[in-house]
Structures are given as C-alpha cells and as structure tokens.
Design a protein around this motif. Sequence first.
Motif, PDB file in Angstrom:
ATOM      1  N   ALA A 109       0.826  -1.208   0.000  1.00  8.63           N
ATOM      2  CA  ALA A 109       0.000   0.000   0.000  1.00  8.63           C
ATOM      3  C   ALA A 109       0.863   1.261   0.000  1.00  8.63           C
ATOM      4  O   ALA A 109       2.036   1.230   0.359  1.00  8.63           O
ATOM      5  N   ASN A 110       0.235   2.364  -0.389  1.00 10.59           N
ATOM      6  CA  ASN A 110       0.912   3.656  -0.324  1.00 10.59           C
ATOM      7  C   ASN A 110       0.768   4.233   1.083  1.00 10.59           C
ATOM      8  O   ASN A 110       0.270   3.564   1.989  1.00 10.59           O
ATOM      9  N   GLU A 111       1.166   5.486   1.258  1.00  9.85           N
ATOM     10  CA  GLU A 111       1.142   6.107   2.581  1.00  9.85           C
ATOM     11  C   GLU A 111      -0.273   6.236   3.138  1.00  9.85           C
ATOM     12  O   GLU A 111      -0.470   6.338   4.343  1.00  9.85           O
ATOM     13  N   LEU A 112      -1.283   6.243   2.266  1.00  7.26           N
ATOM     14  CA  LEU A 112      -2.677   6.336   2.702  1.00  7.26           C
ATOM     15  C   LEU A 112      -3.312   4.963   2.927  1.00  7.26           C
ATOM     16  O   LEU A 112      -4.508   4.875   3.138  1.00  7.26           O
ATOM     17  N   ARG A 113      -2.509   3.904   2.867  1.00  3.42           N
ATOM     18  CA  ARG A 113      -2.933   2.512   3.030  1.00  3.42           C
ATOM     19  C   ARG A 113      -3.850   2.043   1.896  1.00  3.42           C
ATOM     20  O   ARG A 113      -4.616   1.107   2.042  1.00  3.42           O
TER      21      ARG A 113
END
Length: 172
Positions: A109-113
Amino acid sequence: MIRLDPLPGFNFYIALIEDPDNPLKSAAAMAGAFVLGGFSEATGLESEIQIQEYAAGGVNDRVFRFPSRAAYPNITLSRGVGFSEDLYLWHEGFLKGEGKRRNGLIFLANELRVPIKAWTFENGIPVKWSGPALNASSSATAVEKLEIAHEKLELTLSPGKGLDALSGAIGI
C-alpha cells in the motif's frame, strides 16, 4: 508534474481466503474481513524459471538453454506474538490431518494505506510454524513465523492492472 516515488516496503497487509470458490468470502477478504494484521515481515515473493540445457552434438561452442518450469520459494510471514492463534491453528490443522489449503493476498500500500500492488498465492500449505525465542535477558518482541508452501504466485494488482484483474484472480 506528478512525482512517482518508489513505494515503501513497510506498508503491507495480508489476507487469507478460506474458500476460493465462494465469491462473497473472497470479496470480504479483499475488503479486509480476513486480513491478518501486524506482520513485520513477508519474504518469498519470488518466482524463477528453471532452465533445461541441451548440448547438441557437433555444436561445441555453446550449450542451448530453454525455459522450463516455474518455481516459487515458500513465503514466510513474521509478526509479533499477540492474542490471536490463527496462524498456529491453521498449521495445527495440517498436523492433525484436517488442514485446508488457502489462497492468499499480499497487498503493498501507499502512505494512505491504499493498495497499489497485490500478489496472490494459490493453494498455500502452512509447512512450518516457529514460536518466539524466549530469553529473560532480552527485551526484544516475541515473534512467530509461518512458512507457506504454495503452487503459484502472481502479480494481480499493479498500476498497469486494474482492480478488475484482482477480482478475476480471486474469483469474484
């Protein structure tokens, strides 16, 4: 200009699908109902193509090499020991001869999940469970590991593949 940085390796989560033939359970796994949280490490996301060599008579300056079978190492999941016993119980089922293979999803996932990449493994068998190393002179976190043998690993979600590819890969 949009900047596309590499994804950090610490934002990942894992889901096991109990019944790959049941679309509702697969959809729930995708939504996080069967997510196994708290993993500190997942290794074994690898595939390799084995090579068949052929030495042709009269051709002495080379050995011909042809692609053969695919091979996948075991996936190892590590996490801090908590109150959940799900990993051990899955392994114990096989120890008792009552185990059931599972498919699984590993999301990056990215930083925002938000999941950006996902790999699916098929027909997983929990071949090895390791409990924590207990040492009274250490303050390290108690860690359990589960090693999963499987038949296939596939990248099913990436920027080049949409969510429809992931849905098709897990049968929904």
